[in-house]
Every structure is written in C-alpha cells, then in structure tokens.
Design a protein around this motif. Structure first.
Motif, PDB file in Angstrom:
ATOM      1  N   GLU A  76      15.665  -3.551  -3.588  1.00 28.71           N
ATOM      2  CA  GLU A  76      14.416  -3.893  -2.884  1.00 28.71           C
ATOM      3  C   GLU A  76      13.910  -5.273  -3.340  1.00 28.71           C
ATOM      4  OE1 GLU A  76      10.923  -1.456  -4.020  1.00 28.71           O
ATOM      5  OE2 GLU A  76      10.564  -1.171  -1.888  1.00 28.71           O
ATOM      6  N   GLY A  99       0.837  -1.203   0.000  1.00 31.94           N
ATOM      7  CA  GLY A  99       0.000   0.000   0.000  1.00 31.94           C
ATOM      8  C   GLY A  99       0.869   1.250   0.000  1.00 31.94           C
ATOM      9  N   LEU A 100       0.199   2.373  -0.149  1.00 29.55           N
ATOM     10  CA  LEU A 100       0.913   3.644  -0.325  1.00 29.55           C
ATOM     11  C   LEU A 100       1.581   4.116   0.973  1.00 29.55           C
ATOM     12  CD1 LEU A 100       1.262   5.262  -2.918  1.00 29.55           C
ATOM     13  CD2 LEU A 100      -0.649   6.698  -2.210  1.00 29.55           C
ATOM     14  N   MET A 101       2.504   5.028   0.832  1.00 29.16           N
ATOM     15  CA  MET A 101       3.192   5.627   1.978  1.00 29.16           C
ATOM     16  C   MET A 101       2.169   6.192   2.968  1.00 29.16           C
ATOM     17  SD  MET A 101       6.074   7.775  -0.134  1.00 29.16           S
ATOM     18  CE  MET A 101       5.261   7.909  -1.723  1.00 29.16           C
ATOM     19  N   THR A 151       6.156  -4.030   3.341  1.00 28.97           N
ATOM     20  CA  THR A 151       6.975  -3.571   2.218  1.00 28.97           C
ATOM     21  C   THR A 151       6.941  -2.042   2.140  1.00 28.97           C
ATOM     22  OG1 THR A 151       5.088  -3.711   0.705  1.00 28.97           O
ATOM     23  CG2 THR A 151       6.497  -5.676   0.896  1.00 28.97           C
ATOM     24  N   GLY A 152       7.860  -1.486   1.398  1.00 30.90           N
ATOM     25  CA  GLY A 152       7.799  -0.059   1.073  1.00 30.90           C
ATOM     26  C   GLY A 152       6.714   0.123   0.008  1.00 30.90           C
ATOM     27  N   GLY A 153       6.177   1.360  -0.055  1.00 26.65           N
ATOM     28  CA  GLY A 153       5.018   1.606  -0.922  1.00 26.65           C
ATOM     29  C   GLY A 153       5.200   1.276  -2.400  1.00 26.65           C
ATOM     30  N   GLY A 154       6.433   1.318  -2.881  1.00 24.78           N
ATOM     31  CA  GLY A 154       6.636   1.082  -4.314  1.00 24.78           C
ATOM     32  C   GLY A 154       6.915  -0.370  -4.662  1.00 24.78           C
ATOM     33  N   LYS A 199       1.654   0.377   7.021  1.00 25.47           N
ATOM     34  CA  LYS A 199       2.252  -0.958   6.812  1.00 25.47           C
ATOM     35  C   LYS A 199       3.303  -1.271   7.886  1.00 25.47           C
ATOM     36  CE  LYS A 199       3.773   0.269   2.732  1.00 25.47           C
ATOM     37  NZ  LYS A 199       3.334   1.697   2.697  1.00 25.47           N
ATOM     38  N   SER A 200       4.203  -0.314   8.117  1.00 27.76           N
ATOM     39  CA  SER A 200       5.302  -0.576   9.062  1.00 27.76           C
ATOM     40  C   SER A 200       4.790  -0.665  10.500  1.00 27.76           C
ATOM     41  CB  SER A 200       6.362   0.523   8.969  1.00 27.76           C
ATOM     42  OG  SER A 200       6.878   0.582   7.659  1.00 27.76           O
ATOM     43  N   ILE A 228      17.180   5.205   3.445  1.00 26.00           N
ATOM     44  CA  ILE A 228      16.429   5.181   2.177  1.00 26.00           C
ATOM     45  C   ILE A 228      16.661   6.496   1.390  1.00 26.00           C
ATOM     46  CG2 ILE A 228      14.106   5.006   1.148  1.00 26.00           C
ATOM     47  CD1 ILE A 228      14.906   2.361   2.422  1.00 26.00           C
ATOM     48  N   PHE A 245      17.450   1.446  -6.425  1.00 25.22           N
ATOM     49  CA  PHE A 245      16.747   1.131  -5.172  1.00 25.22           C
ATOM     50  C   PHE A 245      15.766  -0.014  -5.402  1.00 25.22           C
ATOM     51  CE2 PHE A 245      12.963   1.619  -2.501  1.00 25.22           C
ATOM     52  CZ  PHE A 245      13.527   1.506  -1.234  1.00 25.22           C
ATOM     53  N   ARG A 275      10.618  10.484   3.125  1.00 21.53           N
ATOM     54  CA  ARG A 275      10.193   9.775   1.908  1.00 21.53           C
ATOM     55  C   ARG A 275      10.634  10.576   0.679  1.00 21.53           C
ATOM     56  NH1 ARG A 275       6.196   8.795   5.963  1.00 21.53           N
ATOM     57  NH2 ARG A 275       5.779   6.563   6.161  1.00 21.53           N
ATOM     58  N   PRO A 276      11.713  10.092   0.029  1.00 18.63           N
ATOM     59  CA  PRO A 276      12.305  10.874  -1.059  1.00 18.63           C
ATOM     60  C   PRO A 276      11.334  11.192  -2.196  1.00 18.63           C
ATOM     61  CG  PRO A 276      13.304   8.677  -0.883  1.00 18.63           C
ATOM     62  CD  PRO A 276      12.462   8.860   0.301  1.00 18.63           C
ATOM     63  N   ARG A 300      -1.031   3.923  -8.805  1.00 16.80           N
ATOM     64  CA  ARG A 300      -0.757   2.665  -8.103  1.00 16.80           C
ATOM     65  C   ARG A 300      -1.984   1.891  -7.643  1.00 16.80           C
ATOM     66  NH1 ARG A 300       4.284   4.115  -4.068  1.00 16.80           N
ATOM     67  NH2 ARG A 300       5.908   4.347  -5.659  1.00 16.80           N
ATOM     68  N   ASP A 350      12.043  -1.962   4.163  1.00 24.59           N
ATOM     69  CA  ASP A 350      12.883  -0.750   4.163  1.00 24.59           C
ATOM     70  C   ASP A 350      13.985  -0.834   5.229  1.00 24.59           C
ATOM     71  OD1 ASP A 350      11.680   0.542   2.048  1.00 24.59           O
ATOM     72  OD2 ASP A 350      10.301   1.695   3.294  1.00 24.59           O
TER      73      ASP A 350
HETATM   74  O1  LIG Z   1       6.135   4.505  -2.150  1.00 24.31           O
HETATM   75  C1  LIG Z   1       7.358   4.373  -2.375  1.00 24.31           C
HETATM   76  O2  LIG Z   1       7.820   4.223  -3.507  1.00 24.31           O
HETATM   77  C2  LIG Z   1       8.282   4.355  -1.212  1.00 24.31           C
HETATM   78  C3  LIG Z   1       7.777   4.131   0.042  1.00 24.31           C
HETATM   79  C4  LIG Z   1       8.616   4.101   1.253  1.00 24.31           C
HETATM   80  O3  LIG Z   1       8.099   3.165   2.202  1.00 24.31           O
HETATM   81  P1  LIG Z   1       6.731   3.395   3.018  1.00 24.31           P
HETATM   82  O4  LIG Z   1       5.587   3.065   2.102  1.00 24.31           O
HETATM   83  O5  LIG Z   1       6.830   2.448   4.153  1.00 24.31           O
HETATM   84  O6  LIG Z   1       6.698   4.809   3.449  1.00 24.31           O
HETATM   85  C5  LIG Z   1      10.055   3.748   0.908  1.00 24.31           C
HETATM   86  O7  LIG Z   1      10.156   2.413   0.488  1.00 24.31           O
HETATM   87  C6  LIG Z   1      10.571   4.625  -0.170  1.00 24.31           C
HETATM   88  O8  LIG Z   1      10.577   5.940   0.313  1.00 24.31           O
HETATM   89  C7  LIG Z   1       9.739   4.524  -1.451  1.00 24.31           C
END
Ligand SMILES: O=C(O)C1=C[C@@H](OP(=O)(O)O)[C@@H](O)[C@H](O)C1
Ligand SMILES: Nc1ncnc2c1ncn2[C@@H]1O[C@H](COP(=O)(O)OP(=O)(O)O)[C@@H](O)[C@H]1O
Ligand SMILES: [Mg+2]
Length: 253
Positions: free
Chosen positions: A137, A85-87, A154-157, A91-92, A121, A133, A194-195, A213, A110
């Motif tokens: 990942e 799912g999205l940031m 997982t991270g959002g992407g 999830k964490s 990150i 990245f 979150r970059p 997404r 992450d």
């Molecule tokens: O959505 C994304 O692409 C990202 C989400 C981040 O994780 P969270 O979803 O835990 O914030 C982290 O993996 C990175 O900054 C990229």
C-alpha cells in the motif's frame, strides 16, 4: 448557465478567439473594441466590455472562478486531494464524485493495489498478512502521489501507517472524512469485503479502530463530517472545505 458562468464564457471567447473587431492588444491589456460584434445581447456584451476596458489581465482573471468547483480547483492547484478515514466513511464513492466535479482523475488506492497484485484485498490479507499489505500500500501510494492533481481515495489503514502517512502529507491536501460509529457500521455491515472486520464482534472491532485511529486521522489538513446525506452533497462539502468557504446548500441544486 449562471450570470457568472456566462460572463466567464464571454471573456474567454473574447480573449481566445481574438477575432478582428472584437479584441485588440493595448500595452499588455486586452479590451473589446468599440466596434464589437459579439453575438450576445447588448447588456451582456457591455458587461464584458466594461470589465475588459478598465482592468488589466491579472485582475480579469481574479473575477473568475466563481463556482464552487472552480474555487476548489483553484485552491487545490497542482496538489492531489487525498481522502482518509475509517472504513465506510465514503472515501471511495464520494472521492469519485469529487474528482468528476473537479474534472481531474480519480484513483482509489485499494483498486490500484488489486490491479497491480492481481489479487483482491481479502486474498492479499489472507495470503501475506496485514504487514505485507501495508508495505505494498505504501509503495502504491508513493507512486500515485508523484503526479497530480488527482483525487486519491485511500484505504482506511493507509494514513495510520507511518510511511504512507508521510507520503500523503507530502503528496497533497489530505481530507479526513469523519463519521460516527453507527453511520460507519450501517454502511460496512452489508458487505464482507473488509478483512479487518472478519471478527467475532465486528462492530466492537470498528469501535476499537475508531479509538486507535481517530487521533491520527486528526492530523489530516481538513476534516469533513461524513453523514447520511446524499453523496453529491458530501462531495460539495468537501469542495467547500478545499475552497476554504462555508458550505452553501444552494450549491447542491
Ligand atoms: O481500515 C483498513 O485498514 C482497511 C480499509 C479498507 O479500505 P476502505 O477504508 O476503503 O474500506 C482496505 O484498505 C482494507 O480492507 C484495510
Ligand atoms: N453519504 C452516503 N450516504 C449513503 N451511503 C453512503 C454514503 N457514502 C458512502 N455510502 C455507502 O457506504 C458504503 C461504503 O462507502 P465507501 O465509499 O466504500 O467507503 P470507504 O471507501 O471509506 O470505505 C458504500 O456502500 C457506499 O455506497
Ligand atoms: Mg474505499
């Protein structure tokens, strides 16, 4: 202790301690003998006796599990439970609670990426870019999902990347924590970690990411709505979804 937990404990004690005068084998069936001296009130011991006397082992085991966590744990089996799912979806933070409820290990991809790369990150994105990245990942996800059962956040992407998505689909039961834009924005705008959101208009960026997404997250096995309720409640909603039963608020007590 609930009646069902007491019952389970009693059955487990009677079967596994197997003290003389308490249990004996009978053609593959175990039962509590007449001379049982279980340290329990008579009504409780009688309950155990009646279950054990007439039911074969396979049936006794279907009486358990009773609680939400036991049901979810049984439904999960040896599979991993993977949150996507999205940031800001939770999830964490919620994943960690779900793991502790289920009594299985928790891994955040992450955190694992940061551990193996010895970089944060944002630094990874800055030094190598998003493509590198994603490659790292995917490798980390592949490795983590070899074992199980675990709860993996997982991270959002990750689920958006084709390779990682393949590993996730193969590696366990995926749950999409789905939230609306305002909920996500409220949660992510407080931190600069979150970059992908380091843009001129991060809320618009988040909305664009949602639009790109969400159709892909929808491929997850289960969807749970992430709302502004206590994280423990969210964790119980996930357990209920995994167990395949309607969410019952009394489980939150
Ligand atoms: O959505 C994304 O692409 C990202 C989400 C981040 O994780 P969270 O979803 O835990 O914030 C982290 O993996 C990175 O900054 C990229
Ligand atoms: N149900 C919730 N209610 C309130 N705050 C939450 C909830 N779930 C997550 N948060 C908060 O939102 C922020 C993002 O959560 P996090 O678990 O890091 O999400 P993700 O890993 O999906 O990006 C954290 O500060 C977290 O404490
Ligand atoms: Mg996270």
């Amino acid at each position: 202790m609930s009646a069902s937990e007491a019952l389970f404990l009693g059955i487990a004690l009677a079967i596994f301690m197997n003290k003389p005068g308490q249990t004996c084998k009978n053609g593959g069936h175990r039962h509590v003998s007449r001379g049982s001296r279980l340290d329990a009130p008579p009504a409780f011991a009688d309950t155990i006796r009646s279950y054990n006397m007439v039911r074969p082992m396979s049936e006794i085991l279907t009486i358990v599990p009773e609680t939400l966590r036991d049901k979810a744990r049984a439904a999960l089996g040896k599979r991993n439970l993977i949150l996507v799912g999205l940031m800001g979806a939770g999830k964490s933070s919620v994943g960690r609670i779900v793991a502790s409820q289920l009594g299985i290990p928790f891994i955040d991809t992450d955190n694992e990426i940061e551990r193996v790369s010895r970089m944060t990150i944002p630094d990874l994105f800055a030094a190598y870019g998003e493509q590198e990245f994603r490659a790292l990942e995917a490798r980390v996800i592949k490795r983590i999902l070899r074992g199980g059962p675990r709860v993996v956040s997982t991270g959002g992407g990750a689920f958006i990347n084709e390779r990682s998505r393949r590993f996730i689909k193969k590696g366990g039961l995926s749950v999409w924590l789905k939230a609306d834009l305002d909920v996500l924005w409220e949660r992510v705008n407080k931190r600069d970690t979150r970059p992908l959101l380091r843009t001129e208009n991060p809320k618009q960026t988040l909305e664009n990411l949602m639009n790109q997404r969400y159709p892909i997250y929808a491929e997850a096995d289960l969807t749970v709505l992430s709302r502004d309720v206590r994280k423990e409640k969210m964790a119980n909603e996930i357990l209920a979804a995994v167990a395949g039963i309607p969410y019952d608020e009394s489980d939150d007590e």
